[in-house]
Scaffold this motif. Structure first.
Motif, PDB file in Angstrom:
ATOM      1  N   LEU A   1       0.813  -1.213   0.000  1.00  0.00           N
ATOM      2  CA  LEU A   1       0.000   0.000   0.000  1.00  0.00           C
ATOM      3  C   LEU A   1       0.851   1.271   0.000  1.00  0.00           C
ATOM      4  CD1 LEU A   1      -2.840  -1.088   2.472  1.00  0.00           C
ATOM      5  CD2 LEU A   1      -2.808  -1.197  -0.031  1.00  0.00           C
ATOM      6  N   GLY A   2       2.060   1.168  -0.534  1.00  0.00           N
ATOM      7  CA  GLY A   2       2.893   2.357  -0.721  1.00  0.00           C
ATOM      8  C   GLY A   2       3.175   3.089   0.577  1.00  0.00           C
ATOM      9  N   LYS A   3       3.065   4.408   0.514  1.00  0.00           N
ATOM     10  CA  LYS A   3       3.352   5.229   1.691  1.00  0.00           C
ATOM     11  C   LYS A   3       2.211   5.229   2.704  1.00  0.00           C
ATOM     12  CE  LYS A   3       6.333   8.427  -0.902  1.00  0.00           C
ATOM     13  NZ  LYS A   3       5.901   8.111  -2.281  1.00  0.00           N
ATOM     14  N   LEU A   4       1.090   4.643   2.344  1.00  0.00           N
ATOM     15  CA  LEU A   4      -0.051   4.586   3.262  1.00  0.00           C
ATOM     16  C   LEU A   4       0.150   3.420   4.233  1.00  0.00           C
ATOM     17  CD1 LEU A   4      -2.953   5.290   0.745  1.00  0.00           C
ATOM     18  CD2 LEU A   4      -1.551   6.917   2.016  1.00  0.00           C
ATOM     19  N   SER A   5       1.218   3.512   5.014  1.00  0.00           N
ATOM     20  CA  SER A   5       1.669   2.379   5.816  1.00  0.00           C
ATOM     21  C   SER A   5       0.726   2.029   6.957  1.00  0.00           C
ATOM     22  CB  SER A   5       3.064   2.670   6.376  1.00  0.00           C
ATOM     23  OG  SER A   5       3.074   3.879   7.123  1.00  0.00           O
ATOM     24  N   PHE A   6      -0.103   2.977   7.387  1.00  0.00           N
ATOM     25  CA  PHE A   6      -1.012   2.697   8.494  1.00  0.00           C
ATOM     26  C   PHE A   6      -2.368   2.184   8.020  1.00  0.00           C
ATOM     27  CE2 PHE A   6       1.613   6.240  10.352  1.00  0.00           C
ATOM     28  CZ  PHE A   6       2.387   5.395  11.151  1.00  0.00           C
ATOM     29  N   LEU A   7      -2.573   2.182   6.722  1.00  0.00           N
ATOM     30  CA  LEU A   7      -3.877   1.775   6.197  1.00  0.00           C
ATOM     31  C   LEU A   7      -4.122   0.284   6.396  1.00  0.00           C
ATOM     32  CD1 LEU A   7      -6.485   2.393   4.727  1.00  0.00           C
ATOM     33  CD2 LEU A   7      -5.239   2.208   2.552  1.00  0.00           C
ATOM     34  N   LYS A   8      -3.087  -0.539   6.195  1.00  0.00           N
ATOM     35  CA  LYS A   8      -3.288  -1.984   6.316  1.00  0.00           C
ATOM     36  C   LYS A   8      -3.668  -2.391   7.744  1.00  0.00           C
ATOM     37  CE  LYS A   8      -0.909  -4.557   3.653  1.00  0.00           C
ATOM     38  NZ  LYS A   8       0.139  -5.360   2.978  1.00  0.00           N
ATOM     39  N   PRO A   9      -2.927  -1.971   8.779  1.00  0.00           N
ATOM     40  CA  PRO A   9      -3.385  -2.327  10.140  1.00  0.00           C
ATOM     41  C   PRO A   9      -4.745  -1.736  10.489  1.00  0.00           C
ATOM     42  CG  PRO A   9      -1.483  -0.844  10.226  1.00  0.00           C
ATOM     43  CD  PRO A   9      -1.614  -1.304   8.816  1.00  0.00           C
ATOM     44  N   ALA A  10      -5.043  -0.549   9.967  1.00  0.00           N
ATOM     45  CA  ALA A  10      -6.363   0.041  10.215  1.00  0.00           C
ATOM     46  C   ALA A  10      -7.449  -0.815   9.578  1.00  0.00           C
ATOM     47  CB  ALA A  10      -6.419   1.464   9.672  1.00  0.00           C
ATOM     48  N   MET A  11      -7.208  -1.278   8.357  1.00  0.00           N
ATOM     49  CA  MET A  11      -8.202  -2.120   7.689  1.00  0.00           C
ATOM     50  C   MET A  11      -8.356  -3.453   8.400  1.00  0.00           C
ATOM     51  SD  MET A  11     -10.372  -1.829   5.287  1.00  0.00           S
ATOM     52  CE  MET A  11      -9.714  -0.399   4.385  1.00  0.00           C
ATOM     53  N   GLU A  12      -7.258  -3.979   8.937  1.00  0.00           N
ATOM     54  CA  GLU A  12      -7.353  -5.228   9.695  1.00  0.00           C
ATOM     55  C   GLU A  12      -8.172  -5.027  10.968  1.00  0.00           C
ATOM     56  OE1 GLU A  12      -4.457  -8.940  10.981  1.00  0.00           O
ATOM     57  OE2 GLU A  12      -3.637  -7.186   9.958  1.00  0.00           O
ATOM     58  N   ASP A  13      -7.976  -3.875  11.628  1.00  0.00           N
ATOM     59  CA  ASP A  13      -8.800  -3.557  12.798  1.00  0.00           C
ATOM     60  C   ASP A  13     -10.280  -3.505  12.427  1.00  0.00           C
ATOM     61  OD1 ASP A  13      -6.734  -3.428  14.610  1.00  0.00           O
ATOM     62  OD2 ASP A  13      -6.497  -1.260  14.478  1.00  0.00           O
ATOM     63  N   LEU A  14     -10.573  -2.904  11.281  1.00  0.00           N
ATOM     64  CA  LEU A  14     -11.968  -2.802  10.850  1.00  0.00           C
ATOM     65  C   LEU A  14     -12.545  -4.173  10.535  1.00  0.00           C
ATOM     66  CD1 LEU A  14     -11.597   0.346   8.587  1.00  0.00           C
ATOM     67  CD2 LEU A  14     -12.981   0.210  10.660  1.00  0.00           C
ATOM     68  N   LEU A  15     -11.783  -5.009   9.842  1.00  0.00           N
ATOM     69  CA  LEU A  15     -12.273  -6.356   9.523  1.00  0.00           C
ATOM     70  C   LEU A  15     -12.508  -7.171  10.798  1.00  0.00           C
ATOM     71  CD1 LEU A  15      -9.984  -7.041   6.451  1.00  0.00           C
ATOM     72  CD2 LEU A  15     -12.489  -7.034   6.406  1.00  0.00           C
ATOM     73  N   SER A  16     -11.712  -6.884  11.833  1.00  0.00           N
ATOM     74  CA  SER A  16     -11.879  -7.599  13.105  1.00  0.00           C
ATOM     75  C   SER A  16     -13.185  -7.241  13.802  1.00  0.00           C
ATOM     76  CB  SER A  16     -10.697  -7.297  14.036  1.00  0.00           C
ATOM     77  OG  SER A  16      -9.499  -7.818  13.509  1.00  0.00           O
ATOM     78  N   GLU A  17     -13.841  -6.165  13.344  1.00  0.00           N
ATOM     79  CA  GLU A  17     -15.139  -5.804  13.918  1.00  0.00           C
ATOM     80  C   GLU A  17     -16.285  -6.566  13.271  1.00  0.00           C
ATOM     81  OE1 GLU A  17     -15.390  -4.230  16.587  1.00  0.00           O
ATOM     82  OE2 GLU A  17     -13.310  -3.529  16.702  1.00  0.00           O
ATOM     83  N   LEU A  18     -16.014  -7.328  12.210  1.00  0.00           N
ATOM     84  CA  LEU A  18     -17.022  -8.245  11.689  1.00  0.00           C
ATOM     85  C   LEU A  18     -17.194  -9.388  12.688  1.00  0.00           C
ATOM     86  CD1 LEU A  18     -15.891  -8.435   7.950  1.00  0.00           C
ATOM     87  CD2 LEU A  18     -17.973  -7.350   8.804  1.00  0.00           C
ATOM     88  N   PRO A  19     -18.371 -10.005  12.739  1.00  0.00           N
ATOM     89  CA  PRO A  19     -18.587 -11.082  13.708  1.00  0.00           C
ATOM     90  C   PRO A  19     -17.607 -12.238  13.540  1.00  0.00           C
ATOM     91  CG  PRO A  19     -20.677 -10.318  12.817  1.00  0.00           C
ATOM     92  CD  PRO A  19     -19.604  -9.660  12.008  1.00  0.00           C
TER      93      PRO A  19
END
Length: 331
Positions: A178-196
């Motif tokens: 994800l290039g320079k958007l280095s915090f996007l991947k962990p943020a997206m993983e946090d969001l996916l973890s909010e799925l049941p």
């Protein structure tokens, strides 16, 4: 000029830019604003929207806003940038998920203005802006990165993925650079973890709420304090909605939450705060079984909740297997 999330309002007092524009939108819960609504938010403010809709200029301190409040209207953000010699636009968005969603949203919005994207600089904010002292921010050395066309393309791809009617594209982002958007991947993983979860039927924050209550944290208002690990994805009001979902379903996992919350107006802040303070929480036997992985909360309690552009229902329930980093489609 600095563009930032609402947690970066302290930059206003840190004298790091002539103008600091914090964005207020919450993208982590509820239905996403429509594209037209977001365009109006950033565009020209006309009289018909002066009262009933928020505009980006409402978030700019009066001392910084003479250019955007002429004749009781505010300019489009792009127009201000292009007509008032804005030589540098800095992006300050900390790592928490909602801020990262705001970052990809604004990069996507700016993608059609190459004259502006050349002036973009991304600040590598690896700390919480919300808790930072303005005096410290004034002198803090924060790495500055040029924003390349490829970074804007990644932001557009990620924003489209989050707006999609299923979470499949978001899950696929975890497997690509994800290039320079280095915090996007962990943020997206946090969001996916909010799925049941496929085991408990709970998202990560719901699970953490049960864990805290099981450990003896019985006061509801103690669960909502800003700065705690539980308040990473959701703000206190969003946590309240999750807590009510755990307490007021057909088969509750939590006992002791004040029943008046069911009838109080969502905008009745004082009444709702008082109800939370009166509550003394404990886990039901079912809640204990869910926390131990012996029961699936969603087998007994319906769900109707937005996750980005995905509307989760009991009949169309996407789940996230955090242990295996795998998305599970509805049965």
């Amino acid at each position: 000029m600095i563009l930032t999330s609402s947690s970066g309002v302290g930059l206003t007092y840190a004298d790091r830019a002539d103008m600091v524009i914090p964005f207020i939108y919450r993208f982590v819960s509820g239905p996403l604003p429509t594209p037209d609504h977001l365009i109006r938010y950033l565009g020209w403010r006309e009289f018909r929207t002066l009262i009933d809709e928020m505009h980006w200029s409402d978030c700019v301190p009066v001392r910084q806003s003479p250019l955007i409040r002429r004749q009781d209207r505010a300019g489009a953000l792009l127009w201000i940038c292009e007509n008032y010699a804005v030589d540098l636009i800095e992006l300050w968005f900390d790592p928490e998920p909602n801020s990262q969603l705001q970052l990809i949203w604004i990069l996507d919005y700016l993608r059609f203005r190459p004259s502006l994207t050349e002036n973009l600089r991304l600040r590598h904010v690896d700390f919480s802006l919300r808790g930072a002292d303005p005096a410290e921010l004034r002198h803090r050395d924060v790495e500055q990165l040029d924003v390349a066309e490829s970074d804007v393309e990644i932001a557009t791809l990620a924003w489209e993925a989050y707006r999609a009617p299923t979470p499949e594209l978001c899950a696929a982002l975890l497997d690509r650079p994800l290039g320079k958007l280095s915090f996007l991947k962990p943020a997206m993983e946090d969001l996916l973890s909010e799925l049941p979860s496929p085991v408990t039927g709970l998202g990560a924050t719901e699970t953490r709420l049960l864990e805290l209550i099981a450990s003896g944290r019985s006061r509801a208002d103690e669960l909502f304090r800003p700065g705690t690990p539980e308040v990473r994805v959701f703000d206190p009001w969003e946590l309240g909605a999750l807590l009510e979902g755990l307490a007021f379903g057909p088969v509750p996992a939590i006992a002791g939450l004040d029943g008046k919350l069911l009838t109080l107006d969502p905008d009745n802040t004082r009444g709702r705060n008082a109800a939370y303070r009166r509550s003394r929480l404990s886990l039901t036997e079912f809640g204990k079984a869910v926390l131990e992985g012996r029961e699936d909360f969603r087998r007994h309690n319906p769900i109707r909740r937005w996750w980005g552009g995905t509307f989760l229902t009991s009949e169309r329930l996407w789940r996230w297997d955090a242990e295996n980093h795998a998305l599970i489609a509805p049965d």
